[in-house]
Design a protein around this motif. Sequence first.
Motif, PDB file in Angstrom:
ATOM      1  N   MET A  86      -2.600   4.575 -31.516  1.00  0.00           N
ATOM      2  CA  MET A  86      -2.609   4.266 -32.929  1.00  0.00           C
ATOM      3  C   MET A  86      -1.171   4.279 -33.433  1.00  0.00           C
ATOM      4  O   MET A  86      -0.386   5.143 -33.050  1.00  0.00           O
ATOM      5  N   ALA A  87      -0.836   3.335 -34.255  1.00  0.00           N
ATOM      6  CA  ALA A  87       0.486   3.290 -34.857  1.00  0.00           C
ATOM      7  C   ALA A  87       0.586   4.387 -35.916  1.00  0.00           C
ATOM      8  O   ALA A  87      -0.384   4.655 -36.632  1.00  0.00           O
ATOM      9  N   PRO A  88       1.743   5.031 -36.028  1.00  0.00           N
ATOM     10  CA  PRO A  88       1.890   6.114 -37.009  1.00  0.00           C
ATOM     11  C   PRO A  88       1.547   5.684 -38.436  1.00  0.00           C
ATOM     12  O   PRO A  88       0.989   6.476 -39.194  1.00  0.00           O
ATOM     13  N   VAL A  89       1.838   4.434 -38.807  1.00  0.00           N
ATOM     14  CA  VAL A  89       1.538   3.987 -40.170  1.00  0.00           C
ATOM     15  C   VAL A  89       0.042   3.902 -40.432  1.00  0.00           C
ATOM     16  O   VAL A  89      -0.388   3.923 -41.581  1.00  0.00           O
ATOM     17  N   ASP A  90      -0.763   3.797 -39.373  1.00  0.00           N
ATOM     18  CA  ASP A  90      -2.214   3.686 -39.524  1.00  0.00           C
ATOM     19  C   ASP A  90      -2.907   5.040 -39.654  1.00  0.00           C
ATOM     20  O   ASP A  90      -4.091   5.102 -39.951  1.00  0.00           O
ATOM     21  N   LEU A  91      -2.189   6.112 -39.419  1.00  0.00           N
ATOM     22  CA  LEU A  91      -2.799   7.445 -39.451  1.00  0.00           C
ATOM     23  C   LEU A  91      -2.681   8.038 -40.851  1.00  0.00           C
ATOM     24  O   LEU A  91      -1.676   8.616 -41.218  1.00  0.00           O
ATOM     25  N   SER A  92      -3.723   7.872 -41.629  1.00  0.00           N
ATOM     26  CA  SER A  92      -3.744   8.420 -42.990  1.00  0.00           C
ATOM     27  C   SER A  92      -4.389   9.807 -42.954  1.00  0.00           C
ATOM     28  O   SER A  92      -5.062  10.178 -41.992  1.00  0.00           O
ATOM     29  N   SER A  93      -4.200  10.542 -44.025  1.00  0.00           N
ATOM     30  CA  SER A  93      -4.832  11.871 -44.133  1.00  0.00           C
ATOM     31  C   SER A  93      -6.347  11.737 -44.106  1.00  0.00           C
ATOM     32  O   SER A  93      -7.044  12.554 -43.499  1.00  0.00           O
ATOM     33  N   ARG A  94      -6.856  10.694 -44.743  1.00  0.00           N
ATOM     34  CA  ARG A  94      -8.304  10.460 -44.776  1.00  0.00           C
ATOM     35  C   ARG A  94      -8.851  10.199 -43.372  1.00  0.00           C
ATOM     36  O   ARG A  94      -9.863  10.770 -42.971  1.00  0.00           O
ATOM     37  N   LEU A  95      -8.164   9.344 -42.614  1.00  0.00           N
ATOM     38  CA  LEU A  95      -8.593   9.031 -41.251  1.00  0.00           C
ATOM     39  C   LEU A  95      -8.552  10.276 -40.372  1.00  0.00           C
ATOM     40  O   LEU A  95      -9.470  10.525 -39.585  1.00  0.00           O
ATOM     41  N   LEU A  96      -7.498  11.079 -40.523  1.00  0.00           N
ATOM     42  CA  LEU A  96      -7.388  12.318 -39.750  1.00  0.00           C
ATOM     43  C   LEU A  96      -8.528  13.273 -40.102  1.00  0.00           C
ATOM     44  O   LEU A  96      -9.128  13.893 -39.217  1.00  0.00           O
ATOM     45  N   ALA A 115      -1.331  16.592 -32.382  1.00  0.00           N
ATOM     46  CA  ALA A 115      -1.026  15.236 -31.913  1.00  0.00           C
ATOM     47  C   ALA A 115      -0.680  14.329 -33.096  1.00  0.00           C
ATOM     48  O   ALA A 115       0.245  13.515 -33.016  1.00  0.00           O
ATOM     49  N   ALA A 116      -1.394  14.476 -34.204  1.00  0.00           N
ATOM     50  CA  ALA A 116      -1.112  13.680 -35.398  1.00  0.00           C
ATOM     51  C   ALA A 116       0.272  14.011 -35.950  1.00  0.00           C
ATOM     52  O   ALA A 116       1.020  13.117 -36.369  1.00  0.00           O
ATOM     53  N   ALA A 117       0.646  15.285 -35.941  1.00  0.00           N
ATOM     54  CA  ALA A 117       1.964  15.684 -36.430  1.00  0.00           C
ATOM     55  C   ALA A 117       3.065  15.093 -35.550  1.00  0.00           C
ATOM     56  O   ALA A 117       4.091  14.621 -36.050  1.00  0.00           O
ATOM     57  N   ILE A 118       2.855  15.095 -34.245  1.00  0.00           N
ATOM     58  CA  ILE A 118       3.838  14.503 -33.327  1.00  0.00           C
ATOM     59  C   ILE A 118       3.942  13.007 -33.570  1.00  0.00           C
ATOM     60  O   ILE A 118       5.038  12.446 -33.605  1.00  0.00           O
ATOM     61  N   LEU A 119       2.813  12.348 -33.760  1.00  0.00           N
ATOM     62  CA  LEU A 119       2.810  10.908 -34.017  1.00  0.00           C
ATOM     63  C   LEU A 119       3.554  10.590 -35.311  1.00  0.00           C
ATOM     64  O   LEU A 119       4.378   9.676 -35.356  1.00  0.00           O
ATOM     65  N   GLN A 120       3.300  11.354 -36.360  1.00  0.00           N
ATOM     66  CA  GLN A 120       3.993  11.131 -37.633  1.00  0.00           C
ATOM     67  C   GLN A 120       5.489  11.405 -37.490  1.00  0.00           C
ATOM     68  O   GLN A 120       6.313  10.699 -38.062  1.00  0.00           O
TER      69      GLN A 120
END
Length: 168
Positions: A1-11, A29-34
């Motif tokens: 997933m691209a970092p721009v696609d990872l929203s708080s809602r999706l997470l 993993a989300a924090a590393i991606l961001q």
Amino acid sequence: MAPVDLSSRLLSELCGQISPELVPVVSAAAAILQDSTTPHVFLGGEQHLLDWPQLDGKVGTILTLLNDEEEAARLIAPLDEQNESILLGEDIEPQIPGLCIVSDRYLVGGGLWGSIALIGPTRMPFQKLMPLLHAFADQLGEGMSGKRKDTPQMAAPRRTVIYKEDLE
């Protein structure tokens, strides 16, 4: 997933669909991606700038620029998605006559690219350094992306210029 696609809602939705003991792993993993979207600059060998008389009195200004991660990333990233770039000190703000930044890109993996640069005086031996920088960037990219030259998924081959006088 691209970092721009990872929203708080999706997470939040994703964490609601997995077992509670996996939530910390997914959150990390989300924090590393961001975090991968912000530039990180690692300096090494900056003390060697003092060895060049052409840069005498300018090292403080150079180090100030390089210690600002966003500014340093902008300076060392090759322009216009090229593989390599040569930037002269007269072309940056503030101007630093006598400075040269030679940079190249490498594949990090997952569609992300990094940049590596040599920073020194304009009288650096470019014809010897550019092939070395290309080779280093290629090896770094292969190591970072997990790709080897003998695999079909390898990155596009690089061009290396060899000058006649280097062969003599």
